[in-house]
Design an enzyme around this catalytic site. Structure first.
Site, mmCIF file in Angstrom:
data_model
loop_
_atom_site.group_PDB
_atom_site.id
_atom_site.type_symbol
_atom_site.label_atom_id
_atom_site.label_comp_id
_atom_site.label_asym_id
_atom_site.label_seq_id
_atom_site.Cartn_x
_atom_site.Cartn_y
_atom_site.Cartn_z
ATOM 1 N N ASN A 8 0.855 -1.192 0.000
ATOM 2 C CA ASN A 8 0.000 0.000 0.000
ATOM 3 C C ASN A 8 0.893 1.244 0.000
ATOM 4 O O ASN A 8 1.653 1.466 0.947
ATOM 5 C CB ASN A 8 -0.881 -0.052 1.264
ATOM 6 N N HIS A 11 0.800 6.326 1.639
ATOM 7 C CA HIS A 11 1.527 7.344 2.408
ATOM 8 C C HIS A 11 2.489 8.159 1.542
ATOM 9 O O HIS A 11 2.923 9.232 1.953
ATOM 10 C CB HIS A 11 2.277 6.715 3.573
ATOM 11 N N HIS A 51 -5.602 3.724 -2.124
ATOM 12 C CA HIS A 51 -6.919 4.051 -1.578
ATOM 13 C C HIS A 51 -7.294 5.443 -2.072
ATOM 14 O O HIS A 51 -6.685 6.432 -1.647
ATOM 15 C CB HIS A 51 -6.840 4.020 -0.037
ATOM 16 N N ARG A 53 -9.742 8.091 -1.688
ATOM 17 C CA ARG A 53 -10.789 8.446 -0.734
ATOM 18 C C ARG A 53 -11.803 9.387 -1.357
ATOM 19 O O ARG A 53 -11.485 10.115 -2.290
ATOM 20 C CB ARG A 53 -10.176 9.143 0.484
ATOM 21 N N ARG A 57 -8.088 13.066 -0.228
ATOM 22 C CA ARG A 57 -7.111 13.691 0.680
ATOM 23 C C ARG A 57 -5.681 13.237 0.383
ATOM 24 O O ARG A 57 -4.744 13.964 0.615
ATOM 25 C CB ARG A 57 -7.620 13.407 2.073
ATOM 26 N N GLU A 78 -8.619 0.438 -3.016
ATOM 27 C CA GLU A 78 -9.474 0.514 -1.826
ATOM 28 C C GLU A 78 -10.423 1.680 -2.026
ATOM 29 O O GLU A 78 -10.006 2.761 -2.468
ATOM 30 C CB GLU A 78 -8.632 0.761 -0.575
ATOM 31 N N THR A 109 -17.998 -2.568 15.577
ATOM 32 C CA THR A 109 -17.435 -2.133 16.866
ATOM 33 C C THR A 109 -15.909 -2.034 16.811
ATOM 34 O O THR A 109 -15.316 -1.161 17.404
ATOM 35 C CB THR A 109 -17.826 -3.126 17.993
ATOM 36 N N GLU A 159 -10.647 -9.213 3.575
ATOM 37 C CA GLU A 159 -9.364 -8.838 4.187
ATOM 38 C C GLU A 159 -9.643 -8.658 5.671
ATOM 39 O O GLU A 159 -10.406 -7.764 6.062
ATOM 40 C CB GLU A 159 -8.824 -7.545 3.568
ATOM 41 N N HIS A 198 -3.444 -4.277 7.958
ATOM 42 C CA HIS A 198 -3.517 -3.096 8.829
ATOM 43 C C HIS A 198 -2.602 -3.262 10.033
ATOM 44 O O HIS A 198 -2.802 -4.145 10.855
ATOM 45 C CB HIS A 198 -4.937 -2.773 9.303
HETATM 46 N N1 PXP Z 1 -5.668 -2.804 4.482
HETATM 47 C C1 PXP Z 1 -6.538 -1.782 4.405
HETATM 48 C C2 PXP Z 1 -7.951 -2.068 4.024
HETATM 49 C C3 PXP Z 1 -6.109 -0.469 4.637
HETATM 50 O O1 PXP Z 1 -6.984 0.549 4.533
HETATM 51 C C4 PXP Z 1 -4.754 -0.240 4.943
HETATM 52 C C5 PXP Z 1 -4.229 1.140 5.137
HETATM 53 O O2 PXP Z 1 -4.794 1.785 6.149
HETATM 54 C C6 PXP Z 1 -3.899 -1.346 5.037
HETATM 55 C C7 PXP Z 1 -4.380 -2.610 4.805
HETATM 56 C C8 PXP Z 1 -2.450 -1.175 5.375
HETATM 57 O O3 PXP Z 1 -2.316 -0.803 6.695
HETATM 58 P P1 PXP Z 1 -0.912 -0.256 7.199
HETATM 59 O O4 PXP Z 1 -0.664 0.999 6.448
HETATM 60 O O5 PXP Z 1 -1.133 -0.079 8.657
HETATM 61 O O6 PXP Z 1 0.096 -1.327 6.881
#
Ligand code: PXP
Length: 249
Positions: A8, A11, A51, A53, A57, A78, A109, A159, A198
């Site tokens: 991903n 960033h 992703h 959004r 952003r 995403e 939750t 996921e 994540h």
């Molecule tokens: N999976 C999803 C659905 C995400 O939205 C993200 C990014 O927030 C990730 C995985 C990757 O998470 P991380 O950046 O904490 O590795």
């Protein structure tokens, strides 16, 4: 087959937007998300995740289009489950679309997409994506009812949200790991592909290894963090090599 690594690179766009969101016509916009995708590929990424959004952003539409056009790896988009984003995905045609919550009210939750609560609207969106040739994943908590609902909706993948596992310690952490194991086994039993993501990093990867039946991990933050010191290609290669020790059963 080894555990797949989805990288991903959001960033990278986050950093670029921090400087250039108000000056998108500046002569140089850095860091480049395309270069990041290329470096991730060179480091051994199996797919690239972006992703886009609703509020744009971080990643912009043109980032996703550029990566789709230039990078010869599966693309995982995403997105939020809204008509605008579904239309964008159907036009972009990524290989995979992972529906994620963007607003508090869409979240269970723990923080995954509330598939049970949004069953009817997902029932409309998922076939639209699939008819455009896109495989659908749902980002959910490791809860049996959510996994069953994802399967009932015909999603190809789930996921599992590993955020709580990543943020907790002690008994809470162990309990969450157990939920991930049970969830992954259940998903596998009912025939849906199980991915996870994540908050995963090299330190907690061993815990993830005790979760069987996983096909892919989606990892972002730690790779971009490591890349500040060792470069993205090396950060991805380091993770790729650590993930090679996973045994699926
Ligand atoms: N999976 C999803 C659905 C995400 O939205 C993200 C990014 O927030 C990730 C995985 C990757 O998470 P991380 O950046 O904490 O590795």
């Amino acid at each position: 087959m080894s555990l797949l690594l989805g990288v991903n690179i959001d960033h990278v766009a986050t950093l670029r937007q921090a400087r250039y969101a108000l000056n998108p016509d500046a002569p140089i916009l850095e860091p480049s998300v395309l270069e990041a995708a290329r470096e991730a590929q060179a480091g051994g990424a199996d797919s690239i995740t972006v992703h886009v959004r609703e509020d744009r952003r971080h990643m912009q539409d043109h980032d996703a289009r550029l990566i789709r056009r230039e990078i010869d790896l599966p693309l995982n988009l995403e997105l939020a489950n809204t008509p605008e984003m579904i239309a964008f995905a159907c036009d972009l045609k990524p290989d995979f679309a992972c529906l994620v919550p963007e607003k508090r009210e869409e979240v269970t939750t723990e923080g995954g997409l509330d598939v049970v609560g949004h069953f009817d609207s997902l029932k409309e969106s998922i076939p639209k994506l699939q008819n455009a040739g896109i495989k659908v994943s749902l980002f959910i908590d490791p809860e049996t009812d959510q996994i069953q609902a994802a399967s009932d909706l015909g999603a190809e993948m789930i996921e599992l949200h590993t955020g709580k596992f990543a943020l907790t310690t002690g008994n809470e952490h162990l309990a969450e790991l157990e939920r991930l194991k049970v969830g992954a086994d259940f998903g596998n039993q009912i025939g849906i592909q199980v991915n996870a993501g994540h908050g995963i990093h090299l330190e907690n990867l061993k815990g993830i290894f005790s979760v069987k039946n996983l096909i892919e991990l989606n990892i972002g933050h730690t790779l971009i963090s490591r890349s500040i010191f060792i470069g993205l290609r090396s950060a991805v290669a380091e993770m790729r090599s650590a993930m090679n020790h996973y045994q699926t059963s």
